[in-house]
Design a protein around this motif. Structure first.
Motif, PDB file in Angstrom:
ATOM      1  N   GLY A 290     -90.363  64.453  46.451  1.00  0.00           N
ATOM      2  CA  GLY A 290     -90.506  65.687  45.690  1.00  0.00           C
ATOM      3  C   GLY A 290     -89.473  65.831  44.584  1.00  0.00           C
ATOM      4  O   GLY A 290     -89.362  66.885  43.962  1.00  0.00           O
ATOM      5  N   LYS A 291     -88.685  64.785  44.322  1.00  0.00           N
ATOM      6  CA  LYS A 291     -87.634  64.895  43.297  1.00  0.00           C
ATOM      7  C   LYS A 291     -88.190  64.615  41.905  1.00  0.00           C
ATOM      8  O   LYS A 291     -87.646  65.046  40.900  1.00  0.00           O
ATOM      9  N   VAL A 292     -89.265  63.812  41.850  1.00  0.00           N
ATOM     10  CA  VAL A 292     -89.860  63.481  40.562  1.00  0.00           C
ATOM     11  C   VAL A 292     -91.267  64.051  40.534  1.00  0.00           C
ATOM     12  O   VAL A 292     -92.002  63.930  41.510  1.00  0.00           O
ATOM     13  N   LYS A 293     -91.609  64.737  39.448  1.00  0.00           N
ATOM     14  CA  LYS A 293     -92.978  65.226  39.295  1.00  0.00           C
ATOM     15  C   LYS A 293     -93.765  64.216  38.477  1.00  0.00           C
ATOM     16  O   LYS A 293     -93.348  63.844  37.388  1.00  0.00           O
ATOM     17  N   ASN A 294     -94.923  63.796  39.021  1.00  0.00           N
ATOM     18  CA  ASN A 294     -95.745  62.810  38.327  1.00  0.00           C
ATOM     19  C   ASN A 294     -96.609  63.509  37.280  1.00  0.00           C
ATOM     20  O   ASN A 294     -97.807  63.675  37.451  1.00  0.00           O
ATOM     21  N   GLU A 295     -95.963  63.985  36.203  1.00  0.00           N
ATOM     22  CA  GLU A 295     -96.751  64.608  35.145  1.00  0.00           C
ATOM     23  C   GLU A 295     -96.229  64.157  33.787  1.00  0.00           C
ATOM     24  O   GLU A 295     -95.054  63.810  33.631  1.00  0.00           O
ATOM     25  N   VAL A 296     -97.128  64.155  32.813  1.00  0.00           N
ATOM     26  CA  VAL A 296     -96.782  63.645  31.490  1.00  0.00           C
ATOM     27  C   VAL A 296     -95.609  64.438  30.918  1.00  0.00           C
ATOM     28  O   VAL A 296     -95.587  65.667  30.984  1.00  0.00           O
ATOM     29  N   GLY A 297     -94.634  63.754  30.375  1.00  0.00           N
ATOM     30  CA  GLY A 297     -93.463  64.391  29.795  1.00  0.00           C
ATOM     31  C   GLY A 297     -92.311  64.532  30.774  1.00  0.00           C
ATOM     32  O   GLY A 297     -91.188  64.838  30.381  1.00  0.00           O
ATOM     33  N   GLY A 298     -92.582  64.287  32.059  1.00  0.00           N
ATOM     34  CA  GLY A 298     -91.531  64.379  33.061  1.00  0.00           C
ATOM     35  C   GLY A 298     -90.483  63.292  32.843  1.00  0.00           C
ATOM     36  O   GLY A 298     -90.767  62.236  32.286  1.00  0.00           O
ATOM     37  N   LYS A 299     -89.238  63.588  33.240  1.00  0.00           N
ATOM     38  CA  LYS A 299     -88.158  62.601  33.071  1.00  0.00           C
ATOM     39  C   LYS A 299     -87.467  62.383  34.412  1.00  0.00           C
ATOM     40  O   LYS A 299     -87.399  63.283  35.235  1.00  0.00           O
ATOM     41  N   PHE A 300     -86.985  61.167  34.624  1.00  0.00           N
ATOM     42  CA  PHE A 300     -86.196  60.899  35.820  1.00  0.00           C
ATOM     43  C   PHE A 300     -85.223  59.767  35.533  1.00  0.00           C
ATOM     44  O   PHE A 300     -85.414  58.983  34.606  1.00  0.00           O
ATOM     45  N   ASP A 301     -84.160  59.704  36.372  1.00  0.00           N
ATOM     46  CA  ASP A 301     -83.132  58.683  36.152  1.00  0.00           C
ATOM     47  C   ASP A 301     -83.317  57.521  37.111  1.00  0.00           C
ATOM     48  O   ASP A 301     -83.595  57.718  38.298  1.00  0.00           O
ATOM     49  N   VAL A 302     -83.161  56.317  36.586  1.00  0.00           N
ATOM     50  CA  VAL A 302     -83.227  55.123  37.421  1.00  0.00           C
ATOM     51  C   VAL A 302     -81.941  54.342  37.197  1.00  0.00           C
ATOM     52  O   VAL A 302     -81.556  54.101  36.050  1.00  0.00           O
ATOM     53  N   PRO A 303     -81.253  53.972  38.285  1.00  0.00           N
ATOM     54  CA  PRO A 303     -80.025  53.192  38.133  1.00  0.00           C
ATOM     55  C   PRO A 303     -80.288  51.935  37.295  1.00  0.00           C
ATOM     56  O   PRO A 303     -81.326  51.297  37.460  1.00  0.00           O
ATOM     57  N   ASN A 304     -79.390  51.598  36.413  1.00  0.00           N
ATOM     58  CA  ASN A 304     -79.446  50.421  35.529  1.00  0.00           C
ATOM     59  C   ASN A 304     -80.430  50.577  34.372  1.00  0.00           C
ATOM     60  O   ASN A 304     -80.371  49.819  33.413  1.00  0.00           O
ATOM     61  N   LEU A 305     -81.382  51.491  34.468  1.00  0.00           N
ATOM     62  CA  LEU A 305     -82.363  51.600  33.393  1.00  0.00           C
ATOM     63  C   LEU A 305     -82.219  52.882  32.588  1.00  0.00           C
ATOM     64  O   LEU A 305     -82.806  53.024  31.524  1.00  0.00           O
ATOM     65  N   GLY A 306     -81.447  53.838  33.102  1.00  0.00           N
ATOM     66  CA  GLY A 306     -81.245  55.084  32.378  1.00  0.00           C
ATOM     67  C   GLY A 306     -82.359  56.093  32.622  1.00  0.00           C
ATOM     68  O   GLY A 306     -83.042  56.032  33.644  1.00  0.00           O
ATOM     69  N   THR A 307     -82.545  56.999  31.674  1.00  0.00           N
ATOM     70  CA  THR A 307     -83.554  58.042  31.824  1.00  0.00           C
ATOM     71  C   THR A 307     -84.916  57.520  31.368  1.00  0.00           C
ATOM     72  O   THR A 307     -85.049  56.946  30.286  1.00  0.00           O
ATOM     73  N   ILE A 308     -85.910  57.710  32.230  1.00  0.00           N
ATOM     74  CA  ILE A 308     -87.257  57.217  31.953  1.00  0.00           C
ATOM     75  C   ILE A 308     -88.181  58.416  31.748  1.00  0.00           C
ATOM     76  O   ILE A 308     -88.094  59.399  32.484  1.00  0.00           O
ATOM     77  N   THR A 309     -89.062  58.316  30.750  1.00  0.00           N
ATOM     78  CA  THR A 309     -90.000  59.403  30.475  1.00  0.00           C
ATOM     79  C   THR A 309     -91.409  58.969  30.865  1.00  0.00           C
ATOM     80  O   THR A 309     -91.776  57.811  30.669  1.00  0.00           O
ATOM     81  N   ILE A 310     -92.173  59.906  31.420  1.00  0.00           N
ATOM     82  CA  ILE A 310     -93.572  59.600  31.752  1.00  0.00           C
ATOM     83  C   ILE A 310     -94.421  59.855  30.515  1.00  0.00           C
ATOM     84  O   ILE A 310     -94.506  60.988  30.033  1.00  0.00           O
ATOM     85  N   ASN A 311     -95.023  58.815  29.988  1.00  0.00           N
ATOM     86  CA  ASN A 311     -95.797  58.900  28.747  1.00  0.00           C
ATOM     87  C   ASN A 311     -97.213  59.386  29.023  1.00  0.00           C
ATOM     88  O   ASN A 311     -97.652  59.421  30.173  1.00  0.00           O
ATOM     89  N   PRO A 312     -97.938  59.750  27.964  1.00  0.00           N
ATOM     90  CA  PRO A 312     -99.338  60.160  28.152  1.00  0.00           C
ATOM     91  C   PRO A 312    -100.122  59.143  28.962  1.00  0.00           C
ATOM     92  O   PRO A 312     -99.894  57.929  28.834  1.00  0.00           O
TER      93      PRO A 312
END
Lengths: 335, 329, 332
Positions: A290-312
């Protein structure tokens, strides 16, 4: 009659066991990755990312794959994973539409279905999200720039692709053609042919040989497929014409290393398959917790990769541009 | 015997005519097909198929069939590949011994199942096709042997030689074809293969050891598939547990049938088989040059096999008629 | 092609001593298949706790039901002394023809009819070459195996053709909790079992397979019977191809790729004698379940496909050794 009762009681026992396992919420999350086929070196690296991420996040991980990569061979494996009660199915789909029915059944049971390293184009509604190595819209442009820089932005070039209907390759080829047509930087480069080696070494080799026979003035070949680029490089190496014809495209460092070392290929590109697996697990665990919402525009952090954005289209990329491999850096990559 | 011999010469001449016609037609459309360069392409396409076809020819002449050759090719190539990878200190030339030896053993195993239990070869080799492929996956842990592990000297055998720069593997394939010709025409056991195939019931009465002959042809077929296995590593520079050798049996059987080897056993020549292989090679090299999409290739192969069968049928009819005429005279 | 008449295989007439009835029933290939089936269920339940679930097994059976349906008719063809390796390619080509027809605008029922007739035509084409031109079925159907799939590849290219929504999902139709393809398989087994076991037509098929020349002398019209068998096989393959299309929702040229091995395996595991003349529908019926149980058991236990290949290969060899052995024992 006796047998039937036995079977019934056995089923009873099994379902009780299954229920109790569900009841213990502390059980590690089961994640499975289904590859296109076994023995495909490309998946060793993706699996590595999955394994390491699962270890660090405390999930159970399994890799399974059918023996052949035909459209329906993955179906029994998906059904079996549903039966095993996994929470997340990552898959490199062998077909853009033959798996829709099975995916729907899995998602109806609350399983998160992610396509990793390849998507079900035009059937996106049958999966939850896709994890792709890079933005596929710019691959075509980057590949044209790559071959242009090798041949001095002037002369005849050709494309050696996978199968005629390979969706990813076709998308990149469209990008290549647009770039060549619109960007004045590449005005003196002429695309003379697009041929298909069906991702078989033998067929790719004969197609490459035919290119060289049909177009004696050919200066560059883009092979945006790992099988194709290796076959093309081998032809050039065998004919000792590396100074005349420049081969580039998308390849695996492990397969291309000898050609880079002996100068047959100056440079080629790819992404990190490892990071795809790494990202997929972090995303899936985040969604389940429940920490990441699977919706377009959502952002989350991944170790070594930085902040990732969910694209359209619920599409997630591990890196923004392709990595270029050449004689200077090839030994830094262990895949 | 003589009339049959002439029939067969005619059959081989027929394949030569087909090859020439085909090349002329393709050459008329694409002149670059008639160059030395495309000759090189064709001859580099066929060595593996030619070596496999020599073994398969003997098997089919003995009225059997070996469907497991593709899996034997894969397993033996993997055996050598793993030797290259994990024991690079070993002399790489020993890969030839390893592949040929293990191939011979696998072929012998086929032969033993067929002779000991009196089983049909088609089903036994269908079973070992799966079994050998499975073993290849298990022993390699489903991992490919990448190019960097295959010795450069081995790879160069497919690209060069001191003799006019004609790659070694082309010499080797024609050497094997010559050996097969000699074996089938000038050795006692070679003649027995033909005698067994033309009349299996009468063979034991004529003092032929059926088991020995059967074991021999399957062992040869396995050993030659093993040779094709190490040559795969040489030609393509890698070994993959699932792709290497997959579908090899269909190409080889097609070439053998086109080459005029009778599926009813007893008839067939090394020369005819070589020509059948070359015809297939010409077709395979011409398709991409003509820009014919790969999707039509399977249909063309299937049609070619059926046409070859029909020709075989016609030739046989003629041969029978001649025999009848001779008996009447 | 390996139809070698081996004199050592011929039954020796002296051992015609009467046997107790229980032995005749017990020493039958079908008994072996049944025993293996029970063993398979047991082994599967030991391999994975998730295996023994009747709904899961039925669902898994639908994935192989199409091949199993074709294998039933193939059994009859093999009993008649022939073989057909092109059935799986026929499935693909028929399905492609069907999908192509409805894509170009033909109404669904017409498209289905076109697909089925394509399969029937392929069966008749095989029959024409094999019986009309007297060529061995094994090599002819290796040729048509390549040809039919090649034609499917020409029609569909490398892309998949969608089928209409109303056509999708036969595997999700349940009758009394059992998926429809499984029901079809069971009904077809009963019908064909009766045809082969109780009718004159059935007896004639055995006669042809045992000794075609003798059968012809006895007035059996062996040619027309074989043509009927090949045509039925073609039609059934097309039907199975359409079932597959309905299950997948789309059609591609590689539909059912390699299915010929599964079909032959089902017939052989069920005790059908490769040289013809012997075998039963019951055997193939049991063998289909055996194959599904074994494959599913290994997949749900996450075994490498490599082990599955080995097990299938070994099973095939063991089953023919056992069948040959049993037949040479019970020969009278």
């Amino acid at each position: 009659m006796l047998k039937r009762n036995l079977l019934k009681s056995l089923i009873g026992v099994v379902s009780v066991v299954a229920l109790t396992t569900v009841a213990f919420a502390a059980d590690p999350v089961k994640i499975v990755y289904i590859g296109k086929n076994t023995g495909n070196p490309y998946f060793d690296s993706i699996t590595g990312g999955f394994k390491d991420a699962c270890k660090s996040l405390g999930c159970d991980f399994e890799f399974v794959a059918p023996a052949t990569a035909e459209a329906t061979s993955q179906i029994p494996f998906i059904e079996a994973q549903v039966q095993r009660g996994v929470k997340v199915i990552g898959i490199a789909p062998n077909s853009p539409d033959a798996l829709n029915q099975v995916f729907d059944a899995a998602r109806a049971k609350g399983i998160l279905v992610l396509t990793v390293n390849g998507d079900i184009t035009k059937n996106e509604s049958h999966r939850d999200a896709t994890i792709l190595p890079t933005n596929f819209d710019i691959v075509g442009h980057d590949q044209v720039e790559m071959v242009g820089s090798l041949i001095g932005y002037e002369g005849e070039i050709a494309i050696l692709s996978a199968t005629t209907e390979a969706p990813d390759q076709n998308k990149w080829i469209v990008g290549m053609k647009e770039t060549l047509a619109k960007d004045p930087k590449y005005a003196k480069m002429k695309l003379v042919a697009t041929v298909y080696g069906d991702d078989q070494p033998e067929k790719s080799t004969t197609e490459m040989e035919a290119l060289l026979s049909n177009f004696p003035n050919l200066k560059g070949v883009i092979a945006p497929t790992t099988v194709g680029i290796a076959a093309a490089a081998q032809v050039v190496q065998g004919r000792k014409i590396a100074d005349k014809v420049h081969v580039t495209g998308l390849g695996l460092p492990s397969e291309m290393r000898p050609f880079i070392k002996d100068g047959t290929v100056k440079a080629f590109q790819l992404w990190s398959p490892y990071n795809e697996g790494w990202l997929a697990v972090h995303f899936a665990k985040g969604v389940l917790d429940g920490k990441v919402k699977n919706e377009v525009g959502g952002k989350f952090d991944v170790p070594n990769l930085g902040t990732i954005t969910i694209n359209p289209g619920n599409s997630i990329n591990t890196q923004s541009a392709l990595t270029t491999f050449d004689a200077k850096n090839i030994d830094e990559y262990k895949f | 015997m003589k009339s049959l011999g002439t029939t067969f010469l005619r059959r081989e001449a027929g394949i030569v005519v087909m090859i020439v016609l085909f090349c002329l037609v393709v050459g008329a459309v694409k002149p670059q097909f008639l160059t030395l360069n495309s000759l090189r392409i064709i001859f580099l396409l066929v060595p593996l198929i030619m070596i496999g076809a020599m073994g398969q020819m003997l098997v089919i002449v003995a009225r059997h069939v070996d469907l497991s050759i593709g899996s034997i090719l894969g397993l033996t190539a993997m055996a050598s590949g793993m030797m290259f990878r994990f024991h690079p200190e070993i002399w790489w030339q020993l890969g030839f011994a390893l592949s040929i030896g293990s191939g011979a053993l696998l072929g012998l195993f086929n032969g033993l199942l067929i002779t000991l239990f009196r089983l049909p070869a088609i089903i036994v080799t269908l079973g070992t096709l799966n079994l050998y492929r499975g073993i290849t996956f298990i022993m390699s842990d489903a991992k490919q042997i990448d190019r960097q592990y295959v010795p450069t000297a081995l790879k160069e055998m497919s690209q060069d030689s001191p003799i006019f720069g004609i790659p070694w593997i082309i010499f080797m394939s024609f050497g094997i074809a010559t050996l097969t010709y000699w074996f089938s025409m000038h050795t006692r056991i070679g003649r027995e293969v033909f005698a067994l195939g033309s009349n299996p019931t009468a063979a034991p009465l004529r003092g032929i050891n059926v088991s020995k002959v059967t074991l021999t042809v399957f062992t040869i077929s396995g050993a030659l598939s093993g040779l094709a296995g190490i040559m795969y590593a040489s030609r393509w520079g890698f070994v993959n547990p699932s792709n290497t050798g997959n579908g090899f049996e269909f190409q080889v059987i097609a070439a053998v049938v086109i080459g005029g080897v009778s599926i009813n056993g007893g008839l067939g020549t090394a020369l005819g088989t070589v020509l059948g292989v070359l015809l297939l090679g010409c077709v395979a090299a011409a398709l991409p040059l003509l820009g014919i999409p790969g999707t039509t290739q399977n249909a063309i192969y299937g049609a070619v096999i059926l046409v070859a069968l029909l020709i075989d049928r016609l030739v046989r009819k003629q041969g029978q008629r001649q025999n009848v005429a001779r008996a009447a005279a | 092609m390996s139809n070698v008449e081996n004199p050592a295989l011929a039954p020796s007439r002296e051992v015609a001593a009467p046997r107790p009835a229980w032995r005749i029933f017990l020493i039958r290939p079908e008994t072996m298949t049944l025993a293996l089936l029970i063993l398979g269920v047991f082994a599967g339940s030991q391999l994975s706790e998730f295996f023994l679930d009747i709904n899961y097994i039925l669902k898994s059976f639908t994935l192989y039901a199409e091949f199993a349906i074709v294998a039933l008719v193939l059994t009859m063809v093999i009993i008649a002394g022939e073989i057909d390796l092109s059935a799986a390619s026929n499935m693909a080509l028929s399905a492609c023809v069907f999908a192509y027809a409805q894509q170009t605008g033909a109404p669904l029922p017409i498209s289905i009819a076109i697909g089925l007739s394509a399969g029937l035509f392929m069966g008749l084409f095989n029959a024409f070459i094999i019986i009309g031109l007297k060529l061995p079925s094994i090599i002819v159907t290796i040729g048509t195996l390549t040809l039919y799939r090649g034609l499917a590849q020409i029609i569909a290219g490398d892309k998949s053709i969608r089928v209409p929504e109303s056509f999708i999902g036969i595997n999700n139709v349940f009758i009394g909790g059992i998926p429809a393809p499984v029901i079809i398989f069971i009904i077809l087994s009963i019908v064909l079992g009766l045809v082969l076991g109780t009718t004159i037509f059935g007896r004639q098929i055995y006669l042809i397979g045992t000794n075609e020349v003798a059968a012809r002398h006895a007035g059996v019209r062996s040619k027309s019977i074989k043509i009927i068998l090949f045509a039925t096989l073609g039609l059934t393959s097309a039907f199975a191809g359409l079932l597959t299309a309905s299950r997948l929702g789309s059609v591609r040229y590689d539909l059912g790729l390699g299915g010929e091995l599964q079909m032959v395996l089902m017939a052989m595991l069920g005790g059908t004698y490769i040289f013809g003349g012997r075998g039963t529908i019951l055997g193939t019926f049991l063998a289909a379940w055996l194959l599904v149980i074994v494959t599913t058991g290994m997949i749900v236990a996450n075994w490498l496909p490599a082990y599955q290949l080995c097990v299938l290969g070994v099973l095939l060899i063991i089953s023919i050794i056992a069948t040959n052995f049993i037949y040479s024992r019970t020969e009278r």
